[in-house]
Structures are given as C-alpha cells and as structure tokens.
Design a protein around this motif. Structure first.
Motif, PDB file in Angstrom:
ATOM      1  N   ASP A 170       1.001  -1.047  -0.185  1.00 57.87           N
ATOM      2  CA  ASP A 170       0.229   0.600   0.034  1.00 57.87           C
ATOM      3  C   ASP A 170       0.937   1.097   0.415  1.00 57.87           C
ATOM      4  O   ASP A 170      -0.145   2.517   0.414  1.00 57.87           O
ATOM      5  CB  ASP A 170      -0.846   0.123   1.199  1.00 57.87           C
ATOM      6  N   GLY A 171       2.252   1.713  -0.125  1.00 57.52           N
ATOM      7  CA  GLY A 171       2.771   2.580   0.455  1.00 57.52           C
ATOM      8  C   GLY A 171       3.601   2.311   1.227  1.00 57.52           C
ATOM      9  O   GLY A 171       4.185   3.761   1.226  1.00 57.52           O
ATOM     10  N   THR A 172       3.477   1.754   2.376  1.00 53.72           N
ATOM     11  CA  THR A 172       4.001   2.326   3.490  1.00 53.72           C
ATOM     12  C   THR A 172       4.870   1.458   3.624  1.00 53.72           C
ATOM     13  O   THR A 172       5.503   0.916   2.827  1.00 53.72           O
ATOM     14  CB  THR A 172       2.608   2.412   4.592  1.00 53.72           C
ATOM     15  N   TYR A 173       5.805   1.375   4.959  1.00 57.31           N
ATOM     16  CA  TYR A 173       6.791   0.487   5.252  1.00 57.31           C
ATOM     17  C   TYR A 173       6.509   0.187   6.438  1.00 57.31           C
ATOM     18  O   TYR A 173       6.206  -0.098   7.170  1.00 57.31           O
ATOM     19  CB  TYR A 173       8.132   1.909   5.464  1.00 57.31           C
ATOM     20  N   SER A 174       8.001  -0.878   6.550  1.00 55.98           N
ATOM     21  CA  SER A 174       7.591  -1.763   7.582  1.00 55.98           C
ATOM     22  C   SER A 174       9.028  -1.407   8.606  1.00 55.98           C
ATOM     23  O   SER A 174       9.771  -1.579   7.766  1.00 55.98           O
ATOM     24  CB  SER A 174       8.146  -2.843   7.598  1.00 55.98           C
ATOM     25  N   VAL A 175       9.267  -1.498   9.903  1.00 56.66           N
ATOM     26  CA  VAL A 175      10.537  -1.222  10.716  1.00 56.66           C
ATOM     27  C   VAL A 175      10.634  -2.226  11.473  1.00 56.66           C
ATOM     28  O   VAL A 175       9.289  -3.206  12.088  1.00 56.66           O
ATOM     29  CB  VAL A 175       9.588   0.251  11.614  1.00 56.66           C
ATOM     30  N   ILE A 176      11.342  -3.279  11.792  1.00 60.59           N
ATOM     31  CA  ILE A 176      11.593  -4.041  12.269  1.00 60.59           C
ATOM     32  C   ILE A 176      13.481  -4.086  13.425  1.00 60.59           C
ATOM     33  O   ILE A 176      14.533  -3.824  12.247  1.00 60.59           O
ATOM     34  CB  ILE A 176      11.948  -5.259  11.248  1.00 60.59           C
ATOM     35  N   PRO A 177      13.246  -3.916  14.305  1.00 61.38           N
ATOM     36  CA  PRO A 177      14.023  -3.676  15.014  1.00 61.38           C
ATOM     37  C   PRO A 177      15.185  -4.480  15.067  1.00 61.38           C
ATOM     38  O   PRO A 177      14.590  -6.101  15.025  1.00 61.38           O
ATOM     39  CB  PRO A 177      13.313  -2.957  15.979  1.00 61.38           C
ATOM     40  N   ARG A 178      16.603  -4.845  15.414  1.00 61.72           N
ATOM     41  CA  ARG A 178      16.918  -5.775  15.617  1.00 61.72           C
ATOM     42  C   ARG A 178      16.681  -6.288  17.335  1.00 61.72           C
ATOM     43  O   ARG A 178      16.054  -5.579  18.014  1.00 61.72           O
ATOM     44  CB  ARG A 178      18.268  -5.664  15.348  1.00 61.72           C
ATOM     45  N   MET A 179      16.597  -7.536  17.198  1.00 61.63           N
ATOM     46  CA  MET A 179      16.765  -8.152  18.900  1.00 61.63           C
ATOM     47  C   MET A 179      17.422  -9.367  19.215  1.00 61.63           C
ATOM     48  O   MET A 179      16.933 -10.677  18.193  1.00 61.63           O
ATOM     49  CB  MET A 179      15.107  -8.444  18.538  1.00 61.63           C
ATOM     50  N   TRP A 180      19.016  -8.885  19.410  1.00 61.88           N
ATOM     51  CA  TRP A 180      19.893  -9.842  19.883  1.00 61.88           C
ATOM     52  C   TRP A 180      18.954 -11.608  19.665  1.00 61.88           C
ATOM     53  O   TRP A 180      18.392 -11.826  21.170  1.00 61.88           O
ATOM     54  CB  TRP A 180      20.466  -9.328  20.554  1.00 61.88           C
ATOM     55  N   GLY A 181      19.542 -11.917  19.052  1.00 56.91           N
ATOM     56  CA  GLY A 181      18.897 -13.381  19.394  1.00 56.91           C
ATOM     57  C   GLY A 181      17.472 -14.161  19.338  1.00 56.91           C
ATOM     58  O   GLY A 181      17.066 -15.174  19.975  1.00 56.91           O
ATOM     59  N   GLY A 182      16.546 -13.030  18.989  1.00 51.59           N
ATOM     60  CA  GLY A 182      15.691 -13.376  19.677  1.00 51.59           C
ATOM     61  C   GLY A 182      14.659 -13.049  20.920  1.00 51.59           C
ATOM     62  O   GLY A 182      13.700 -13.458  21.532  1.00 51.59           O
ATOM     63  N   GLU A 183      15.841 -12.333  21.802  1.00 53.82           N
ATOM     64  CA  GLU A 183      15.254 -12.232  22.899  1.00 53.82           C
ATOM     65  C   GLU A 183      14.633 -10.203  23.165  1.00 53.82           C
ATOM     66  O   GLU A 183      16.018  -9.756  22.703  1.00 53.82           O
ATOM     67  CB  GLU A 183      16.648 -11.815  23.633  1.00 53.82           C
ATOM     68  N   THR A 184      13.933 -10.168  23.775  1.00 55.37           N
ATOM     69  CA  THR A 184      13.984  -8.611  24.691  1.00 55.37           C
ATOM     70  C   THR A 184      13.564  -8.219  26.275  1.00 55.37           C
ATOM     71  O   THR A 184      13.807  -9.236  26.472  1.00 55.37           O
ATOM     72  CB  THR A 184      12.522  -7.926  23.133  1.00 55.37           C
ATOM     73  N   THR A 185      13.654  -6.929  26.341  1.00 51.44           N
ATOM     74  CA  THR A 185      13.093  -6.463  27.276  1.00 51.44           C
ATOM     75  C   THR A 185      11.842  -5.817  27.109  1.00 51.44           C
ATOM     76  O   THR A 185      11.447  -5.324  26.646  1.00 51.44           O
ATOM     77  CB  THR A 185      14.371  -5.447  27.447  1.00 51.44           C
ATOM     78  N   ALA A 186      11.750  -5.952  28.880  1.00 51.82           N
ATOM     79  CA  ALA A 186      10.061  -5.062  28.977  1.00 51.82           C
ATOM     80  C   ALA A 186      10.253  -3.655  28.247  1.00 51.82           C
ATOM     81  O   ALA A 186       9.075  -3.176  28.160  1.00 51.82           O
ATOM     82  CB  ALA A 186      10.218  -4.919  30.337  1.00 51.82           C
ATOM     83  N   ASP A 187      11.493  -2.956  28.565  1.00 53.24           N
ATOM     84  CA  ASP A 187      11.943  -1.823  28.218  1.00 53.24           C
ATOM     85  C   ASP A 187      11.467  -1.352  26.831  1.00 53.24           C
ATOM     86  O   ASP A 187      11.133  -0.593  26.540  1.00 53.24           O
ATOM     87  CB  ASP A 187      12.909  -1.537  28.908  1.00 53.24           C
ATOM     88  N   GLU A 188      12.038  -1.936  26.105  1.00 54.03           N
ATOM     89  CA  GLU A 188      12.522  -2.365  24.687  1.00 54.03           C
ATOM     90  C   GLU A 188      10.657  -2.511  23.826  1.00 54.03           C
ATOM     91  O   GLU A 188       9.982  -1.942  23.520  1.00 54.03           O
ATOM     92  CB  GLU A 188      12.739  -2.796  23.716  1.00 54.03           C
TER      93      GLU A 188
END
Length: 831
Positions: A576-594
């Motif tokens: 549709d002309g918009t974009y996707s944003v995919i931030p890096r999550m080291w090894g698939g691990e994330t935090t509550a703050d992220e």
C-alpha cells in the motif's frame, strides 16, 4: 545513443522505426545479402530493439528491461548498422530522398536513402474524453509507459485500467503484483471479445476475480476527474457512478502510426497501403512493414504476420524478387496472468456451422471447435491449449475431419493415424511442423540448430532460432524438443552468462577485474571494462556497487543511489506504499523496556499492525515514510536490516539456560553471533539459527548458517534455504567451543561475501563451487580461515547503523520529508 560506422560504397537503406517487425526484416536481409546495403536506423525510443510483448512481465516485476532486449547495442555495430536511438524523424523529402530527424536535445541529423522502410508501428488509442490529459493518465505501449506505471504503483493505491483486452488485463495484473487495487473497465459484455467467445471470456473473468482483480463490465466512461493539482483522482461513468483512481491506464486499442507517411503524401487507408511485395503503392522505393502497413485492407497487430511480412520484404531488398505476401491466417495463443488461451479462425460459429464443445468450469477447461463443410474452421480453447497448434494446422490445411471427428476434441495424441499413441508430443512431430507461430520456426529448424551448434539450454535455442523468444507460449514444446534432441538438462545455466545487457562480462569477470585492477568506483569499473551503456542499468549498478565495497572495504566508494529502493529507504516498502519497521532483537531476545518503547511508538504514530515475525522479531507494518526517522528515534533499537542484502536474523531456542533438553546455551551463542556480524552486507540476505540440542527447535537445518548444540560442543551446517524450494543445509564441521563457532561462521560468511555473485544465495554459491571447496577453505586451511575471519571483522568495524548515523551511512534524509512540507518550504522561500 548514436552508434556510427564508416559508410561503404553500397546502396543506402534507411529504416524509420526500430521495433520488432522492422529489425526482423533487417535480420532476414543480413542472412541473405549481408553486404548489399549501408543501413541506417532511426528509433524514437532511446533503446535498442526490445520485445514489446514482454513489457507485461517487466511491469509485474518478473523480468527486467535488460532481459527483454532482442538486439543489443553491439548487434548494430557488429552488423555495420548506424543506429540513431532517441531520434524522431520529422520529415522525409521524397524528391531528394533524404530523411531528417530531431534528437533528444533538439539537434537535427539527415540521412540519404536509395531504399526506405517505414516501420513506424502503431500508436495507442486514447479515449477523447474530458480529463484525458490529467497527470496519471497513461497509455501502455512502450518502456517509458511501463516505467511510469512502476513509479506510480510505488506511490499510489487505486488504479483503473480501461480495456479488458489482452493488454489491459496484463497491465491490471502487473499493477496488482505491484500492490495496487485495480478495477478493469470494459465496455463489451465479456473480456477479450476479439480472442474469446462469451463462455471462455466469462470463465477468464471469474478466474481473475478470484485473484483479486475487479471488473466493471459494460461500463461506459464519461470523464476522468482531477484534483486541484491536476492529477487524476477518479473516473466517472455515464450512469453517474464514480470509482477512485490515482492511475488510469488506457488499453483500448491501437491505430497505425501514419502521421509521417501522410506528411510524405503516401497513400494511407487503415495504414500505409502496400502491395504484395510490401512496396507502398505511391513510391516503389519506399516499403512499409509491421503494424503501420495496410495489406489488402488489413493492418495486422500480431507478431507472426508481421514477421512473415519482414521475410518477404527482405527478399525484395536483397533483389531476389521471389517473395509475395498474400496475407496471414492468424491464431492467438496467449498466457494471460498464467491462464492459457488459444483461438483461431471463426471461433464464434454462426449460420451453417456446427460446434463441438467440452466445458469443465470446475477444472478450468473449456474447448470449442467450429466445423463447416466437414472442415475445422475455428477453435477456442481455455485452460488447456496443448493442441492449439495442431488445430491451427488442420484449419490452415483445410483437411476434412469426418474420419477423426469423434476423437477431434481429445487432441492430436488420440488420433491413431497421427502416430502418437501416447508418445511424447514433441518427439512425434514432423520436422515440417511449426513450433513457434510468432517466428515461423519449425521443429526441423530447432533440431538442426541443436545438433549443428551443440545447443544445450533454452536461452541458446532462443538466440539461434528465435523459437519461444516472442510471446513465449511455445516454450514448453521447445523445452521438450531440446530434451529429446540434446539429451541434456534444458534448464542448465550457461557456463558463462553476461552480468546484464550492458556488458559481455560475467559476474565473475567483474569480480576478478575489480580485485586485480583495484577498481574503487562504479565509473572506474565501467570505463575499465568497456561498458556498453555509460551509466549502466538497474541490474548491473547494484551488483557492481556490492562487488566494490565487499572487495575493497573502507577504500571503495559506496554509492547509495545504486542500491535498490528498500536499501535506499532503509525500510521495506509494502503493497500500500507504507513501510515496515523491524528493529533488531539479539537472538530473538527482548526486554520490557524495548517492548514499552515499541508500544508507545505504535500509539504515537498510529501504526496499524504489529506482528511477530518468523525470525523472532517484531514487525511494525503500515508506517508512513515521513514517520520513519522518528519511529526509529523513539524506539531507539538497532536496525534489523530486514530490507537489505545483509544478515537478517539469528533465530534461537531457549537452550540449556531454560530448557531441560538443552545441551548448550544457544540463546547466548545466537546473541554473540548476531552482535558480531549484524552490519554484514552480502550478495543476498543471510539467516542464522542456533539450536541448543539436536531436536533443532530453531530450524538450524534450513538456514544459511545453522549451529546445533551437542554434548561435546557444536555442529555447523551451511547453505540451507527455507524459501520457495526448501534446501537442507550441509554438515560442515564439528566445533569444540563458542570461539570456534564464531571463527568458522565468520570465515564462511566472508568467503561467500568475496566469491558469491550478487543475488546468489549461499545454497547456490555452495552448489556452484562445491562443498569440498568450501571445506578446503574453511575446515582444512586454518591460516586461511583465520584470515577470512579477520577480513570480515575489518570490514564490519565502524560500519554505521543507517537509522542513527545518517551522514556516515550516506542516508539522504530528504526522502523522508513530506511532499507538502517541501512545497510549503519552497513557497515560503519564494515569498
């Protein structure tokens, strides 16, 4: 482009037009009289001769412009032809026999002739309705139209195609594949009414509707509605209804391009009137061929009759005088968005005719044969067209069918006297049987070329015989002939294939030259390797740019404008002309703050969709381009490079830290690998996976690099692929500890970076060079392995994150400024 050769003392042949029919005439002429003429060609488009039929796959993103070139720049010079590409003929003086043309910069040139070929083709018909001159209203006829449609599809949502013929449906299909919502407006009661009867036309419509195409059948367009900026925004019909339209494509037919002929006072009636020798009836020194010519009151628009004309014309230009063009009985064999269609003769039937019909709507097959006076006079096939060429042969021969009537519907292979009896169709064909209707190529011609020239691939057969090089509908038959004649793999890749149409050099030639000559810029490379087109093309520029920066890191100059659009925007553009944003999550691990920062950004920028990806990351879908910079800033997480030919993801299981089955700490190993190599650009996307035990929950066996924990350490697998065709990774080595995993993985990736061809996945690279070669370089050569790992670390050291180091990454942030804001700034400055 102006390609000149030294003129010789020959007769002067000038051709106006550089399309398929005209250039085919020259090809035929050069076969039988290569030294008779000094040839000059004027082409209004700035391109060499290309296959106009294949513009649809280019629009759909299935082929590139380079791939549809029929005769490249070198062909003209190799045959002593002076080509003035981008020059439009403005006047022809028939008394002095001089052609005058205007170039792209307004410059004028002239050429004298002894013989003149008019090959001006046709023009698209534009409905004479209000709004036809609005921005965003296009025809669909040439490369420029195709490029304009591709650019529009990247910016806008709604498209309307006026015309439900072949061209209109192909345009609609291409725009759909580019992500647009498409309405097809067709005034007739069913689609493709010139090629299909009502049953087949409605079956086609139902099939296309299932794929998402929308139709307005019987609708009559009254006007196109524009916005305040002069761009089309909708289409209004005579019943008062409207539909939105950011792009309108008119595909309602063509008209012979006779404007120049009329200014020359040649006789024009439905086209430039020609005799059976293709000479104009007004001036015997002037010939006309192709869509601009009218022969016996008919102007043909299909390729096959135009090529027949070219062959006859060539014999007269060669001064043999033996050929006569008496007209063509045409058939239409097409593939519309993957659906096979065929029609020939009087397929509609009528008084005095009989019809044999087989209809299986659920199976997607419909056949109608029309018989008159015990002869086949017409055929219409939908879904199953394998016997189309046989029906056309019966139709042309006028053979009576009473003896085979009961088996006629079931095809050639079921006719006892045909000698097929279940044998391979291609093997059973006679040498005189026609395979390629567009180019008039028989089975015997193809077999002879295969045997005499040692042809082994489909591309080679196309090059030498032209079979399947036009509409492509006979490709399957040509492949069968190649298989039983050559006895080999018809789809095999040639040993050396040019990188693109701009050069004769292969990917490996270019890589070797960059290393051996220490070339550091694209311009240097093009000059050193004598590139045919000074600025290259969309295929070669990204490849050469990658070869430079991977061969000479920190020395070669990266050219961001030579990367694909996703890499220039550093985000994946969506349908549709918009974009996707995919931030890096080291090894698939994330935090509550992220996660909080992601949630806040979703709310703040009204991002419509949040999805967990297969690579254990979070994808924000529907981000406006002007919001990208701020979304990344607010999230404050590294780029996931989901848009790039780079390391994408490192998928992990929870491993020994949490899982009672785990033997190794796979999560930590995955995070360490990703942190070490996350800025790594490569020939294609690269994916890692680390599993903590042989149960392999992270699917390491189908990744570019897969690491599996075992009791005694780790096992390393390479060159897997979970894409369209799943490829299981190859076992490379048993490793003792995390340090070895890092070194071996880095060395393999650097070997691939240095030796892989652009857009070649690791699976194809390893298949090309062999697993034994990879083991020799990585497993058996300890010093070489360490050197490769060090080279990768050197290349990645200081590599910028494009979303947080704009200047260092050469990101043009102007692209993220809304157009309205730019306009306001400009107006303010003017004030």
């Amino acid at each position: 482009m102006d390609m000149r050769v030294n003129p010789k003392a020959k007769m002067r042949l000038v051709m106006v037009g550089n399309g398929m029919a005209g250039v085919r005439t020259l090809e035929e002429l050069l076969k039988i009289a290569p030294d008779l003429y000094d040839i000059t060609v004027f082409g209004a488009e700035p391109h060499p001769n290309y296959n106009r039929i294949l513009l649809s796959p280019v629009l759909a993103g299935e082929q590139t412009l380079d791939q549809i070139i029929l005769n490249d720049w070198a062909w003209y010079s190799d045959h002593g032809i002076t080509l003035h590409a981008g020059y439009k003929v403005s006047e022809v003086d028939r008394v002095k026999r001089v052609v005058h043309a205007v170039g792209p910069g307004g410059e004028t040139i002239s050429a004298e002739y002894d013989r003149l070929i008019m090959a001006t083709g046709s023009n698209p018909f534009i409905l004479p309705i209000p709004g036809k001159d609005l921005k965003g209203v296009l025809a669909y006829r040439d490369i420029a139209d195709t490029q304009a449609m591709i650019e529009a599809a990247a910016q806008y949502k709604h498209a309307v195609v006026i015309g439900g013929g072949l061209l209109g449906l192909e345009a609609a299909n291409g725009l759909m594949k580019r992500g647009m919502s498409v309405n097809v407006v067709h005034v007739a009661p069913w689609l493709m009414e010139r090629q299909l009867d009502d049953v087949a036309g409605r079956m086609l419509q139902a099939s296309l509707e299932e794929r998402g195409m929308q139709f307005l059948i019987g609708a009559q367009t009254q006007e196109l509605v524009g916005d305040a900026d002069g761009r089309v925004k909708g289409i209004r019909f005579k019943d008062g209804t409207e539909v939105p339209a950011d792009l309108v494509v008119m595909a309602v037919g063509i008209r012979p391009n006779t404007a120049l002929a009329e200014s020359m006072r040649l006789h024009v009636n439905k086209g430039i009137v020609v005799s059976d020798t293709l000479q104009t009836v007004t001036d015997p020194r002037i010939y006309a061929v192709g869509e601009c010519a009218a022969h016996r009151g008919i102007a043909y628009g299909l390729v096959a009759p135009l090529f027949e004309q070219g062959k006859v014309l060539a014999t007269h230009l060669a001064e043999f005088g033996i050929g006569r063009y008496t007209g063509s009985l045409t058939s239409t064999k097409l593939k519309v968005t993957g659906i096979d269609l065929f029609s020939a003769g009087n397929f509609t039937g009528g008084d005095g005719t009989e019809e044999i019909v087989m209809s299986d709507p659920s199976g997607g097959v419909y056949k109608k044969l029309v018989i008159q006076d015990d002869k086949l006079v017409g055929a219409c096939l939908y879904g199953d067209t394998v016997d189309g060429s046989w029906y056309f042969k019966l139709l042309r021969e006028g053979r009576t069918v009473h003896d085979i009537r009961d088996k006629l519907m079931f095809g050639e292979s079921n006719i006892g006297d045909a000698g097929h009896q279940g044998h391979n169709k291609a093997a059973a064909m006679q040498d005189s049987d026609e395979v390629c209707g567009c180019n008039g190529v028989t089975k015997g011609t193809i077999c002879k070329a295969i045997k005499d020239k040692g042809l082994f691939t489909l591309d080679e057969v196309r090059k030498h015989t032209k079979a399947s090089a036009s509409c492509g509908s006979c490709t399957g038959l040509v492949e069968q002939i190649l298989m039983f004649t050559a006895g080999g793999d018809y789809s095999a890749t040639p040993k050396k294939k040019a990188l693109c149409g701009c050069t004769e050099h292969s990917h490996q030639d270019v890589r070797d030259a960059i290393r051996e000559r220490k070339l550091l810029t694209i311009a240097d490379t093009f000059r050193a390797l004598d590139w045919k087109t000074p600025n290259g093309c969309a295929s070669c520029r990204p490849a050469v740019n990658y070869y430079l920066i991977s061969t000479w890191p920190k020395e070669a100059k990266d050219d961001p404008q030579s990367r694909y659009i996703n890499e220039r925007s550093h985000a994946n553009i969506q349908k549709d002309g918009t974009y996707s944003v995919i931030p890096r999550m080291w090894g698939g691990e994330t935090t509550a703050d992220e996660l909080r920062r992601i949630a806040d950004a979703v709310d703040k920028y009204q991002i419509p969709t949040v999805k967990v990806t297969g690579g254990q990351r979070i994808d924000l879908l529907g981000v406006k381009k002007e919001d990208l910079v701020n979304v990344w800033k607010d999230i404050g997480m590294p780029s996931g490079h989901a848009y790039a030919k780079a390391l994408r993801t490192v998928k992990t299981c929870v491993g020994s830290e949490w899982c009672r089955m785990g033997t190794q700490d796979s999560t930590q190993m995955g995070k360490d690998l990703e942190r070490a190599m996350w800025r790594m650009y490569a020939p294609h996307k690269v994916k890692f996976a680390v599993s903590g035990c042989p149960r392999n929950c992270a699917e390491a066996g189908i990744k570019d690099v897969g690491i599996i924990g075992v009791d005694s350490g780790w096992e390393m697998y390479v060159a897997g692929n979970g894409g369209i065709k799943t490829e299981v990774a190859h076992f490379l080595a048993k490793l003792k500890n995390a340090e070895e995993v890092m070194e071996y993985t880095g060395a393999f990736c650097e070997l691939y970076r240095q030796e892989g061809w652009y857009l070649e996945r690791t699976v194809h690279y390893v298949n090309r060079v062999g697993l034994d070669y990879v083991k020799k370089r990585i497993v058996e050569d300890a010093a070489g392995r360490k050197a490769l790992w060090e080279q990768l670390q050197f290349a990645l050291d200081g590599e910028p994150d494009p979303w947080f180091e704009h200047a260092k990454a050469a990101v043009d942030t102007r692209q993220f400024i809304p157009i309205q804001a730019v306009s306001a700034t400009t107006e303010g400055s003017a004030a």
